[in-house]
Design an enzyme around this catalytic site. Structure first.
Site, mmCIF file in Angstrom:
data_model
loop_
_atom_site.group_PDB
_atom_site.id
_atom_site.type_symbol
_atom_site.label_atom_id
_atom_site.label_comp_id
_atom_site.label_asym_id
_atom_site.label_seq_id
_atom_site.Cartn_x
_atom_site.Cartn_y
_atom_site.Cartn_z
ATOM 1 N N LYS A 228 0.809 -1.233 0.000
ATOM 2 C CA LYS A 228 0.000 0.000 0.000
ATOM 3 C C LYS A 228 0.843 1.284 0.000
ATOM 4 O O LYS A 228 0.582 2.180 -0.808
ATOM 5 C CB LYS A 228 -0.981 -0.011 1.178
ATOM 6 N N ASP B 181 -9.929 1.710 2.695
ATOM 7 C CA ASP B 181 -9.862 1.093 4.031
ATOM 8 C C ASP B 181 -10.645 1.910 5.069
ATOM 9 O O ASP B 181 -11.421 1.358 5.843
ATOM 10 C CB ASP B 181 -8.404 0.938 4.482
#
Ligand code: NAP
Length: 299
Positions: free
Chosen positions: A85, A122
């Site tokens: 990420k 997220d």
């Protein structure tokens, strides 16, 4: 090939067939056990869409090449998972606000011009999961984030601040790792009261409503709870981002005092739903995706 075993590498990506229906993937290292393919494939099949979702096992040093290969391989987008990420944030051409806040990219859109745009779902997925599980808004809650020094912890603490939390406690084993997050929140959201602590110094969580576990403690069956049950109150809402067990060690600690708790499966679902919406600008069949996840989830 079954969803459970399908796995491709950088060598496969270098010679990706131009007519492959595999046009979406989760990119990670490791990635073999990701539940994202069955979840997204359930939605794609239900909508009769002409694309399938797979797994790409890409090592960190291979990520730049993998991203460069995506447009020519007719990929529509990818999800990024551990450990990619933060690196993905640097590799995409454009980064949206959600990814900037989270400090990482979990959703990449491959544009028709070959340009890659990075997003993070997220924080948004967490927020939807908490609303669904407890009927509360993270932004209207005072939040204690356990494991705030990791990627999930940052995304969630930032999301809570963005949504209007008045008070956020950042808890981390290593205090150094939350200093920059505390500064970033204070700069971007100056009205939020930010506190920081290590686990040993915690004596009370009575000033908080929502406790979120973002540590990896609980992923293994033998792990202890990151928090002793005497720090949990029956009015607390306890959200554990871990989804490798139906009842995690933290949830069992919450049970001892009668606090409501939920595991990370709804967050996994809703971050996937948000990714789907970013790729296709349409709402996917959420209950089909949930059923596919539950079918492969540990019990
Ligand atoms: P990460 O960046 O590696 O962060 C791990 C965090 O766990 C750090 O804060 C680390 O503290 C802490 N930690 C590790 N071992 C610990 C221990 N023994 N005691 C106390 N703290 C410990 O990982 P991540 O990507 O943020 O993922 C963290 C968790 O979130 C994982 O369980 C993952 O499954 C979950 N997650 C769930 C979703 C979902 O959709 N449900 C999405 C993303 C992540 P230090 O800084 O001190 O090392």
């Amino acid at each position: 090939m079954s969803d459970a075993r399908e796995l491709f590498t950088i060598d496969d990506l270098r010679q990706w067939p131009g007519d492959s229906p595999l046009r979406l993937a989760v990119v990670g290292d490791p990635v073999a056990h990701s539940a994202s393919p069955p979840m997204h494939n359930a939605a794609l099949a239900d909508l009769g869409m002409d694309a399938r979702y797979t797994r790409l096992h890409i090592r960190p040093e291979e990520l730049p090449e993998a991203f460069a290969l995506l447009p020519g391989s007719r990929f529509l987008g990818v999800n990024c998972t551990i450990p990619h990420k933060p690196q993905a944030l640097k590799l995409v051409h454009t980064v949206d606000e959600s990814a900037r806040r989270a400090g990482g990219v979990n959703t990449v859109v491959v544009g028709p011009d070959g340009m890659l745009t990075g997003h993070s779902t997220d924080g948004g997925g967490f927020s939807r999961a908490v609303r669904e599980a407890f009927g509360i808004l993270p932004g209207a809650s005072r939040v204690a984030v356990l494991g705030a020094g990791g990627g999930a912890g940052r995304a969630i603490a930032m999301q809570c601040a963005f949504e209007g939390s008045s008070r956020i406690l950042l808890v981390n084993r290593t205090l150094d790792k939350i200093a920059s997050l505390a500064t970033d929140i204070a700069e971007a959201f100056p009205r939020v009261r930010i506190e920081a602590s290590d686990f040993e110094s915690l004596t009370s969580l009575a000033e908080y409503d929502l406790i979120v576990n973002c540590t990896s403690l609980g992923m293994k069956r033998e792990d202890a709870s990151p928090l002793a049950s005497d720090l949990i109150l029956d009015r607390h809402f306890v959200y554990d981002t871990i989804y490798t067990a139906a009842r995690t060690p933290l949830m069992l600690a919450a049970d001892v005092v009668g606090a409501r708790s939920e595991n990370g499966l709804p967050m996994l679902l809703h971050q996937g739903v948000l990714s789907f919406e970013i790729w296709f600008h349409r709402e996917p069949p959420i209950e089909k995706m949930r059923a596919a996840l539950l079918a492969v989830a540990p019990r």
